[in-house]
Design a protein around this motif. Structure first.
Motif, PDB file in Angstrom:
ATOM      1  N   THR A 106      10.990  23.010 -36.198  1.00 32.01           N
ATOM      2  CA  THR A 106      11.920  21.890 -36.369  1.00 32.01           C
ATOM      3  C   THR A 106      11.819  21.284 -37.765  1.00 32.01           C
ATOM      4  N   ASP A 139      15.045  21.402 -40.158  1.00 34.28           N
ATOM      5  CA  ASP A 139      15.582  20.107 -40.589  1.00 34.28           C
ATOM      6  C   ASP A 139      15.703  20.042 -42.104  1.00 34.28           C
ATOM      7  N   ASP A 141      19.183  19.718 -44.108  1.00 34.16           N
ATOM      8  CA  ASP A 141      19.373  18.633 -45.074  1.00 34.16           C
ATOM      9  C   ASP A 141      19.862  19.174 -46.416  1.00 34.16           C
ATOM     10  N   LYS A 200      23.696  19.638 -40.435  1.00 29.89           N
ATOM     11  CA  LYS A 200      23.153  18.311 -40.767  1.00 29.89           C
ATOM     12  C   LYS A 200      23.707  17.245 -39.824  1.00 29.89           C
ATOM     13  N   LYS A 203      21.779  17.615 -36.671  1.00 30.76           N
ATOM     14  CA  LYS A 203      20.402  17.144 -36.876  1.00 30.76           C
ATOM     15  C   LYS A 203      20.329  15.616 -36.876  1.00 30.76           C
ATOM     16  N   GLN A 215      19.758  25.392 -35.804  1.00 34.41           N
ATOM     17  CA  GLN A 215      19.579  23.948 -35.712  1.00 34.41           C
ATOM     18  C   GLN A 215      19.685  23.487 -34.261  1.00 34.41           C
ATOM     19  N   GLU A 245      16.978  21.377 -32.172  1.00 31.31           N
ATOM     20  CA  GLU A 245      17.242  20.168 -31.381  1.00 31.31           C
ATOM     21  C   GLU A 245      16.709  20.327 -29.963  1.00 31.31           C
TER      22      GLU A 245
END
Length: 173
Positions: A9, A13, A17, A69, A72, A152, A156
């Motif tokens: 994660t 992340d 980003d 993103k 996220k 992603q 999550e």
């Protein structure tokens, strides 16, 4: 297993980003191209035929690249009628179920986009217009961004599993 999920994660992340930040700056590129088109067309009377299509491709790239993103950061659209009434655990459980649905949808989307990319590569697909750009770059970007969105989504899901186990993504309880 917990450490693997936490590491996964954190890495995903950071990647989301970075891709999201690049995506943000695409808006400035799109505005610049549209301004160039307006100035050359209306002031200089020299129409540039590639500007509008380039802006369309840039906007498509913006949406593709911004998805991970947005997921996220939890800034996607959610129907809150029932969600807000759930307990903390209930929210995480529902988010896990919704993530599985999202993974199915993304899987179908990925299957179709890979097929479309293969077709574009085999046929040398070009957009039928005066500029006549190749469709391969935007379709390749679409496939890459859908893959990142799948990764992603898995991140999550790991976050929800960790939360239900009383762990955080940083490695502390």
């Amino acid at each position: 297993m917990v450490r693997m999920m936490q590491g996964y994660t954190r890495v995903l992340d950071k990647i989301s980003d970075c891709v999201g930040i690049v995506s943000m700056y695409l808006i400035f590129l799109m505005v610049a191209v549209l301004l160039l088109d307006a100035v050359t067309r209306n002031v200089l009377d020299i129409p540039l035929h590639w500007c509008i299509e380039f802006a369309q491709f840039t906007l498509a790239a913006y949406y593709f690249m911004g998805g991970p993103k947005t997921l996220k950061d939890g800034e996607h659209v959610r129907m809150d009628l029932l969600y807000e009434k759930l307990s903390w655990r209930g929210k995480h459980r529902l988010d896990l179920i919704m993530s599985l649905c999202l993974l199915f949808y993304l899987g179908v989307l990925l299957w179709g986009s890979v097929s479309s990319l293969e077709y574009a590569i085999k046929t040398g697909e070009r957009r039928f217009s005066m500029w006549n750009p190749s469709m391969i770059p935007i379709k390749a970007l679409m496939v890459g961004c859908i893959i990142l969105m799948v990764l992603q989504t898995i991140s999550e899901m790991f976050k929800h599993v960790l939360a239900l186990r009383g762990k955080t993504t940083e490695g502390t309880a």
